[in-house]
Motif scaffolding. Structure first.
Motif, short mmCIF file in Angstrom:
data_model
loop_
_atom_site.label_atom_id
_atom_site.label_comp_id
_atom_site.label_asym_id
_atom_site.label_seq_id
_atom_site.Cartn_x
_atom_site.Cartn_y
_atom_site.Cartn_z
N ARG A 249 -12.31 40.46 -26.04
CA ARG A 249 -13.45 40.01 -25.25
C ARG A 249 -13.22 38.56 -24.85
NH1 ARG A 249 -18.07 41.85 -24.14
NH2 ARG A 249 -19.37 40.07 -24.72
N LEU A 250 -13.44 38.30 -23.54
CA LEU A 250 -13.07 37.00 -22.98
C LEU A 250 -14.27 36.20 -22.51
CD1 LEU A 250 -9.98 38.25 -20.94
CD2 LEU A 250 -9.96 37.13 -23.17
N VAL A 251 -15.48 36.60 -22.92
CA VAL A 251 -16.68 35.87 -22.50
C VAL A 251 -17.37 35.29 -23.73
CG1 VAL A 251 -17.07 37.19 -20.40
CG2 VAL A 251 -18.02 38.02 -22.55
N SER A 466 -15.05 41.61 -20.28
CA SER A 466 -15.44 40.55 -19.36
C SER A 466 -16.93 40.40 -19.10
CB SER A 466 -14.73 40.75 -18.01
OG SER A 466 -13.33 40.67 -18.17
N CYS A 467 -17.79 41.25 -19.67
CA CYS A 467 -19.22 41.19 -19.36
C CYS A 467 -20.04 40.67 -20.54
CB CYS A 467 -19.73 42.57 -18.95
SG CYS A 467 -19.06 43.14 -17.37
N HIS A 468 -21.07 39.89 -20.22
CA HIS A 468 -22.00 39.42 -21.25
C HIS A 468 -22.94 40.53 -21.69
CE1 HIS A 468 -20.79 35.65 -19.20
NE2 HIS A 468 -20.90 35.13 -20.42
N ARG A 469 -23.35 41.36 -20.74
CA ARG A 469 -24.21 42.51 -21.02
C ARG A 469 -23.75 43.68 -20.15
NH1 ARG A 469 -29.73 41.98 -19.18
NH2 ARG A 469 -28.97 40.39 -17.72
N VAL A 470 -24.08 44.90 -20.57
CA VAL A 470 -23.77 46.09 -19.78
C VAL A 470 -25.02 46.97 -19.71
CG1 VAL A 470 -22.34 48.16 -19.56
CG2 VAL A 470 -21.33 46.04 -20.45
#
Length: 498
Positions: A249-251, A466-470
């Motif tokens: 995870r990159l965020v 790449s996402c903070h939330r889904v």
């Protein structure tokens, strides 16, 4: 036919375009009943090799050996008669013909029929659609069908003929997991009949699931080749790029209390979606996913004014905005990278520079409403360098670009306008591993500067990284929100199919 019999051999093939070596002595062998994965980044030479095999391009040197007979080159008609069929990444369909007519077209031409028969065309189309277990409106014109349906039609068309070599160039980019499983079941049946399959895909989990052999191209040369059992997704990615590819995870967590840059309330459109509510914070990358037909794309198209909502509200930076058209959305500060970049996101015959500036021309007008061409050239040169577009210069035609570089141009078009919110639908469809990383690195840079980003995708691993939330969409409604430590591939897929 023996499973080990060689159907097609490519030997020392070289292809040069304007002094640039696209293929530098490529060799590979396709055996009957074998699925052979061809992997490589965009620009590695995969498409050129496919064109040489199918007769679209003539190699500068090297030979093709088909059923033991050597050829310096073949024509497209010779390739088809030899049983070589290609499912191209851009589908190559006739938009004004029906699904059935597109499916049966090649078989009608191969049989050299002077007159077509609607009954014969319909029967041929129905047979392959039934065999694949698909649900297609065979009487609908292709131009009115979704990207997913057009992909399925292209697959059906290739399988109608008596293929001995079937080349699948990104055949599953718009398919759901169940549709991919059905396709793989058909591929296995083709293997049993002795068909050699070349499978080209950036989805490495699919590559390892279906292939028996792997060949990796980089910069027009074979850098790895061997049984699929010798590879992992990570090792193929490293061979493609020449470096290790991160899967972490990159965020980072966003600060609390940020006022949303976008608030969507009670958004709905009859027959598509209803009661859609969510907020997007500055600097946030928000993922939206769901199975095809869930309504995920329709929500984005309503927000951008492509097919406006019947009900609900969209607020930008706390101000309500009435979005009844694309112009309304653009004026509100919303940008949109569409699912089908080739027909909806780019002017293919124009240059890279013309495409990049297309959404922001008004910002370059002076007092006399004349374009400041010097400023345009400076801005386009900076965007070209910043997004690392691989092309000779900004005047190169966008049609000449690989999928990953074409997508960078579409993104650059919107970045030049500096929208408050940027939505991207399937941003890495048909894009290689290295370009995926670079595209999401660009999105993270924009988010760090305060832009709100929405990514609509069914590539769950890229959403996880790449996402903070889904948000999960099912049957036209947001049914779940995944945050924090719950953002994982298994958790998202479970909610999608629940």
């Amino acid at each position: 036919m023996s499973p080990a019999e060689t159907v097609l051999e490519v030997r020392d093939v070289v292809k040069i375009y304007g002094g640039v070596r696209a293929l530098g002595g490529v060799s590979l062998t396709l055996e009957a009943g074998q699925v052979h994965c061809l992997a490589g980044e965009n620009g590695s030479g995969k498409s050129t090799l496919i064109k040489v095999i199918s007769g679209v391009e003539r190699p500068d040197s090297g030979v093709l050996i088909i059923d033991g007979e050597s050829h310096s080159h073949v024509t497209p008609s010779q390739a088809i008669r030899a049983g070589i069929q290609v499912i191209y990444q851009d589908f190559s369909l006739f938009p004004n013909l029906t699904a059935a007519e597109n499916i049966a077209m090649l078989s009608e031409l191969a049989d050299r029929r002077k007159l077509s028969s609607r009954r014969r065309i319909r029967e041929a189309a129905e047979k392959i659609v039934t065999e694949l277990g698909l649900h297609l409106d065979l009487d609908a014109d292709v131009e009115h069908l979704s990207v997913a349906d057009r992909q399925l039609i292209a697959i059906c068309r290739a399988l109608v003929g008596e293929a001995r070599v079937l080349i699948m160039d990104e055949p599953t980019t718009a398919l759901t997991h169940s549709e991919v499983d059905r396709l793989f079941a058909i591929v296995r049946r083709l293997q049993e009949r002795g068909v050699a399959v070349m499978f080209v895909s950036h989805k490495l989990d699919e590559v390892l699931k279906i292939s028996q052999y792997v060949t990796v191209l980089r910069n027009g040369e074979v850098v790895e080749s061997g049984p699929a059992s010798d590879y992992t997704g990570r090792s193929i990615a490293k061979a493609m790029t020449g470096r290790d590819v991160s899967e972490e995870r990159l965020v980072e967590e966003l600060p609390s209390g940020l006022a949303p840059v976008m608030r969507v309330s009670g958004l709905g459109r009859k027959g598509a979606f209803r009661d859609v509510d969510f907020e997007l914070r500055p600097g946030e990358i928000l993922g939206i996913t769901g199975l095809l037909g869930s309504g995920r794309s329709e929500i984005a198209e309503a927000i951008f004014g492509v097919a406006p909502a019947d009900s609900g509200h969209v607020d930008i930076n706390g101000s309500p905005r009435r979005i009844r058209s694309i112009n309304d959305a653009v004026r509100a500060g919303i940008g949109y990278v569409p699912e089908d970049r080739l027909t909806q996101g780019l002017f293919l015959e124009k240059s890279i520079a013309d495409n990049m500036v297309a959404a922001s021309l008004d910002s370059y007008r002076g007092k006399a409403l004349l374009l400041d061409r010097a400023r345009i050239r400076r801005s386009m040169a900076l965007l070209f360098q910043r997004l690392r577009v691989k092309a000779p210069n900004v005047q190169a035609p966008v049609r000449s670009l690989s999928g990953g570089n074409a997508q960078r141009v579409v993104i650059a078009k919107w970045l030049d306008r500096k929208p408050t919110v940027l939505m991207l639908n399937g941003p890495t469809v048909g894009v290689d591993i290295g370009s995926k990383e670079e595209i999401f690195a660009i999105l993270r840079e924009q988010a760090a500067e305060g832009m709100g980003i929405i990514v609509i995708s069914d590539d769950i691993p890229e959403l996880v990284s790449s996402c903070h939330r889904v948000l999960i969409v099912r049957a036209g409604r947001i049914v779940a929100e995944v945050t924090g430590d719950d953002i994982a591939v298994d958790a998202i897929q479970e909610r999608m199919t629940a």
